[in-house]
Write a protein that holds these residues in place. Structure first.
Motif, PDB file in Angstrom:
ATOM      1  N   LYS A  33       0.804  -1.234   0.000  1.00  0.00           N
ATOM      2  CA  LYS A  33       0.000   0.000   0.000  1.00  0.00           C
ATOM      3  C   LYS A  33       0.834   1.281   0.000  1.00  0.00           C
ATOM      4  N   ASP A  34       2.152   1.181   0.217  1.00  0.00           N
ATOM      5  CA  ASP A  34       2.997   2.368   0.072  1.00  0.00           C
ATOM      6  C   ASP A  34       2.886   2.931  -1.345  1.00  0.00           C
ATOM      7  N   ARG A  35       2.527   2.076  -2.324  1.00  0.00           N
ATOM      8  CA  ARG A  35       2.311   2.575  -3.701  1.00  0.00           C
ATOM      9  C   ARG A  35       1.254   3.671  -3.700  1.00  0.00           C
ATOM     10  N   PHE A  36       0.214   3.463  -2.884  1.00  0.00           N
ATOM     11  CA  PHE A  36      -0.853   4.466  -2.778  1.00  0.00           C
ATOM     12  C   PHE A  36      -0.466   5.570  -1.799  1.00  0.00           C
ATOM     13  N   ARG A  37       0.080   5.171  -0.628  1.00  0.00           N
ATOM     14  CA  ARG A  37       0.437   6.187   0.375  1.00  0.00           C
ATOM     15  C   ARG A  37       1.391   7.222  -0.205  1.00  0.00           C
ATOM     16  N   ASN A  38       2.416   6.722  -0.953  1.00  0.00           N
ATOM     17  CA  ASN A  38       3.493   7.614  -1.409  1.00  0.00           C
ATOM     18  C   ASN A  38       3.530   7.799  -2.926  1.00  0.00           C
ATOM     19  N   ASP A  39       2.430   7.473  -3.595  1.00  0.00           N
ATOM     20  CA  ASP A  39       2.329   7.622  -5.060  1.00  0.00           C
ATOM     21  C   ASP A  39       3.497   6.947  -5.792  1.00  0.00           C
ATOM     22  N   LEU A  40       3.636   5.647  -5.576  1.00  0.00           N
ATOM     23  CA  LEU A  40       4.792   4.935  -6.139  1.00  0.00           C
ATOM     24  C   LEU A  40       4.438   4.059  -7.343  1.00  0.00           C
ATOM     25  N   GLY A  41       3.251   4.241  -7.903  1.00  0.00           N
ATOM     26  CA  GLY A  41       2.917   3.438  -9.091  1.00  0.00           C
ATOM     27  C   GLY A  41       1.678   2.600  -8.897  1.00  0.00           C
ATOM     28  N   ASP A  42       1.415   1.744  -9.879  1.00  0.00           N
ATOM     29  CA  ASP A  42       0.161   0.990  -9.979  1.00  0.00           C
ATOM     30  C   ASP A  42      -0.004   0.007  -8.803  1.00  0.00           C
ATOM     31  N   LEU A  43      -1.045   0.225  -8.030  1.00  0.00           N
ATOM     32  CA  LEU A  43      -1.285  -0.627  -6.846  1.00  0.00           C
ATOM     33  C   LEU A  43      -1.765  -2.024  -7.250  1.00  0.00           C
ATOM     34  N   ILE A  44      -2.692  -2.078  -8.189  1.00  0.00           N
ATOM     35  CA  ILE A  44      -3.255  -3.381  -8.576  1.00  0.00           C
ATOM     36  C   ILE A  44      -2.184  -4.276  -9.205  1.00  0.00           C
ATOM     37  N   GLU A  45      -1.287  -3.675  -9.961  1.00  0.00           N
ATOM     38  CA  GLU A  45      -0.190  -4.443 -10.560  1.00  0.00           C
ATOM     39  C   GLU A  45       0.653  -5.103  -9.452  1.00  0.00           C
ATOM     40  N   ALA A  46       0.948  -4.333  -8.404  1.00  0.00           N
ATOM     41  CA  ALA A  46       1.761  -4.858  -7.296  1.00  0.00           C
ATOM     42  C   ALA A  46       1.018  -5.965  -6.542  1.00  0.00           C
ATOM     43  N   TYR A  47      -0.252  -5.739  -6.197  1.00  0.00           N
ATOM     44  CA  TYR A  47      -1.022  -6.732  -5.441  1.00  0.00           C
ATOM     45  C   TYR A  47      -1.212  -8.005  -6.272  1.00  0.00           C
ATOM     46  N   SER A  48      -1.415  -7.834  -7.596  1.00  0.00           N
ATOM     47  CA  SER A  48      -1.584  -8.994  -8.481  1.00  0.00           C
ATOM     48  C   SER A  48      -0.299  -9.819  -8.522  1.00  0.00           C
TER      49      SER A  48
END
Ligand code: TMP
Length: 242
Positions: free
Chosen positions: A217-232
């Motif tokens: 979720k740091d992708r969302f917290r810190n605007d680090l890129g696509d969240l769904i791509e990471a979780y997938s």
């Protein structure tokens, strides 16, 4: 979820419904994401399903290692059936590597490998902004006896041992995570909530240099890129391994 079941509680990322069996609940994972006590909000289509599937797999791994959890079974891709618990209003954070709030509140540098796991306990209270809390304050508020707190800390350390090596097998570094516990109908302390990239920091170990690639979720917290791509990607690696 159809109207057959009563909504008992709605949190930031999940809804809890009643079940025909009063010792059970139905937990639906939402696509909503929040950070900084909901100051930042967004919706990611498919997040609920990914967190539900990832949590179910992790709970199965823990149950196989004799960790008591609320998980019973998946109902469908974004819903699971769990034991009903009386939630203990504490958030138990375990850190293997210094990051996030630890580095904002101390002089410890981000990325420092901690000589032993650090456990930070927060009061689960949105109005108070989930403050860091002490053992004496926990006892003062009659939230838990020192015996039950010791039991929770012991379980958290055991869970860390299991999850750290599991994630290493799939080339993920378990930086830190947050757990919640509760009492079941027999008054036993069991693990509740979810275990997903929403409440774990997971860094990709498939990196040739020292760059940190967050798959959480740091992708969302810190605007680090696509969240769904990471979780997938996390879900894919778990399913390839288990
Ligand atoms: P922190 O560094 O912001 O204290 O977060 C530590 C870990 O706890 C990290 O994996 C994210 C997780 N966490 C939650 O699950 N819920 C929360 O409300 C917060 C603040 C952190």
């Amino acid at each position: 979820m159809n109207n057959e079941f009563e909504l008992i509680y709605e949190g930031k990322a999940k809804k809890v419904f009643s079940h025909d069996d009063e010792d059970k609940v139905i937990i639906e994972f939402k696509d909503d994401a929040t950070a900084f006590n909901a100051l930042k909000k967004a919706k990611f289509e498919g997040k609920g399903k990914l967190n539900c599937l990832i949590s179910a797999k992790i709970f199965e791994i823990l149950i196989n290692k004799n960790i008591p959890t609320h998980f019973i079974k998946l109902l469908n891709e974004n819903t699971l059936i769990a034991k009903k618990i009386r939630v203990i209003p504490l958030e138990i954070v375990l850190r293997n590597i210094a990051y996030g709030s630890l580095c904002k509140q101390t002089t410890i540098k981000p990325g420092t490998i901690l000589a032993k796991p650090l456990i930070d306990i927060y009061l689960k209270n949105d109005e108070l902004n989930d403050p860091l809390i002490t053992q004496d304050r926990i006892e003062l508020m009659n939230i838990l006896s020192s015996r039950d707190l010791d039991l929770i800390i012991d379980l958290t350390l055991k869970i860390n041992g299991i999850l750290k090596s599991f994630f290493e097998n799939i080339k993920l570094q378990l930086v830190d995570f947050k757990l919640e516990f509760g009492y079941d109908s027999k008054n036993n302390i069991i693990l509740g909530d979810e275990i997903s990239p929403d409440n774990c920091r997971l860094w990709d170990l498939n990196q040739k240099n020292d760059t940190i690639v967050s798959l959480d979720k740091d992708r969302f917290r810190n605007d680090l890129g696509d969240l769904i791509e990471a979780y997938s990607e996390i879900n894919r690696r778990i399913n390839e391994f288990v």
